[in-house]
Design an enzyme around this catalytic site. Sequence first.
Site, PDB file in Angstrom:
ATOM      1  CG  ASP A  29     -76.989 -27.718  27.304  1.00 35.52           C
ATOM      2  OD1 ASP A  29     -78.025 -28.282  27.881  1.00 35.52           O
ATOM      3  OD2 ASP A  29     -76.627 -26.514  27.069  1.00 35.52           O
ATOM      4  CE  LYS A  86     -81.247 -24.884  27.486  1.00 33.98           C
ATOM      5  NZ  LYS A  86     -81.071 -24.770  28.647  1.00 33.98           N
ATOM      6  N   GLY A 158     -72.974 -20.305  28.552  1.00 35.11           N
ATOM      7  CA  GLY A 158     -72.069 -20.134  27.218  1.00 35.11           C
ATOM      8  C   GLY A 158     -70.852 -19.321  27.575  1.00 35.11           C
ATOM      9  NE  ARG A 170     -69.847 -17.542  47.874  1.00 37.50           N
ATOM     10  CZ  ARG A 170     -69.626 -18.249  48.966  1.00 37.50           C
ATOM     11  NH1 ARG A 170     -70.280 -18.316  50.049  1.00 37.50           N
ATOM     12  NH2 ARG A 170     -68.280 -18.698  48.903  1.00 37.50           N
ATOM     13  N   GLY A 219     -71.901 -21.814  33.012  1.00 38.11           N
ATOM     14  CA  GLY A 219     -70.483 -21.598  33.022  1.00 38.11           C
ATOM     15  C   GLY A 219     -69.511 -22.600  33.688  1.00 38.11           C
ATOM     16  N   GLY A 240     -73.523 -27.256  30.087  1.00 32.12           N
ATOM     17  CA  GLY A 240     -73.962 -26.907  28.625  1.00 32.12           C
ATOM     18  C   GLY A 240     -72.946 -26.856  27.693  1.00 32.12           C
ATOM     19  CB  SER A 241     -71.162 -24.456  26.011  1.00 36.27           C
ATOM     20  OG  SER A 241     -72.118 -23.601  25.702  1.00 36.27           O
TER      21      SER A 241
END
Lengths: 299, 199
Positions: A29, A86, A158, A170, A219, A240-241
């Site tokens: 990101d 996005k 995030g 999983r 995450g 991402g973050s």
Amino acid sequence: MTDKAKDSKSTPLVKRGLAEMLKGGVIMDVVTADQAKIAEDAGAVAVMALERVPADIRAQGGVARMSDPDLIDQIIASVSIPVMAKARIGHFVEAQILQSLKVDYIDESEVLSPADYVHHIDKWKFDVPFVCGATNLGEALRRVTEGAAMLRSKGEAGTGDVSEAMKHIRTILGEVRALSSKSEDELYVAAKELQAPLELVREVARTGKLPLVLFTAGGIATPADAALMMQMGADGVFVGSGIFKSGNPAARASAIVKATTSFDDPDVLANVSRGLGEAMVGINVADLPAPHRLSERGW
Amino acid sequence: MGPIGVLCLQGDFREHLQTFEALGVETVRVRKPADLEGLKGLVIPGGESTVIDKLSSTFGLRDPIIELIGRGLPVFGTCAGLILLADRIVDGVATQKTFGGLDVTVQRNAFGSQLESFEADIRFEGIEEPVRAAFIRAPIVLETGPEVSVLATLNDGRVVAVRQGNVLGISFHPEVTGETAIHEYFAQMCKTVDFKSRN
């Protein structure tokens, strides 16, 4: 000599083909052209252009929408690797705009505020390929039915907490394994329970794998997180973050790239995990009230 | 005869491994320098050329691969692999390096964005039937040196497959369309090119 060169753009094979080339890579990101350049230099296989990373969307609240076309243009101009962007779930006009901007992939993403709480975008109508999130096999196959060309497990964007990403990969791959052990006459009920078309369910049962490339997201904040996802069977990772909310984005980005390639070599993982500075602070998913969980968006 | 190595740093290496396996050709995954020992050939897969370039340096593969190409190891690059085998590239990022081996100039991402990616039937020199080829944000060969043979072109004459001695480079992906003929061609090259893994 070629035949049919004109009319064979944007075929399912061509759309899925780019996802095949991204495998084993890290998609990062970025919110500015400078960040995009840092990501490219660190070895990103593609960048996701957006206005706010999920951690900021979470912190600032409000409606999260498609990015400004100027920002996307700047990011496309600044790098040579593929650029994704996005659109809100169900917002086919945002997708039309992104296609007009010539992004390489559209992410119909739960990280943005949904535009339609019933329907996703009919992705077959577009020439540009789509990646979509999923938390389980049924959701993944519904996105395939709608024309997605690449999948990603959702995780909880995030947060910097990898537990939801773990749960989703999983679940998805476990359900694939369960399908492949079923007999032919059990697949009717399986399709009903998965809420997915019988033909696709049969294909997954027969081949023992998903019909599309599966990345994982939501995450992932450390090289070990990325390697964990790869060892679980992901084809690649979205971060991402986790990168630009950390203390040293360039070093962390490069380390996550190396960890994604050498995911099964603990010596390499130990080396690349050293001296990266602060990871993003993060939020435990268990502390998030249900209405603030992005992974529950999408149907 | 040793196995054919496939560089497994990033990209669609799995499809190359599967294509050779379908042909009954022994393969090995190459991720560190020791994996290069005893190969009869090496494949540089499709993927992102900037990433494969960086990772090959990071994991100490760049110099041994350059040395092996120089000593005549048969090498086959598809798309990003073609870029990595070109002596000169256009539209690369500033720091981007290649292994070299083909006296050609290759333009990265020559067709534009993903919307310009396409599939087409290609006539390939030495292969009877047309080959179904996927061009994914593909590169193109702009210039070829005197020792380079052109093996395939598009209708407009643009060059998409070249060979120079032990080095084969193509700008498309037969491994994605389920084509095996070019992999067979390369396996044959590995038999006929005179390469001794030691000295």
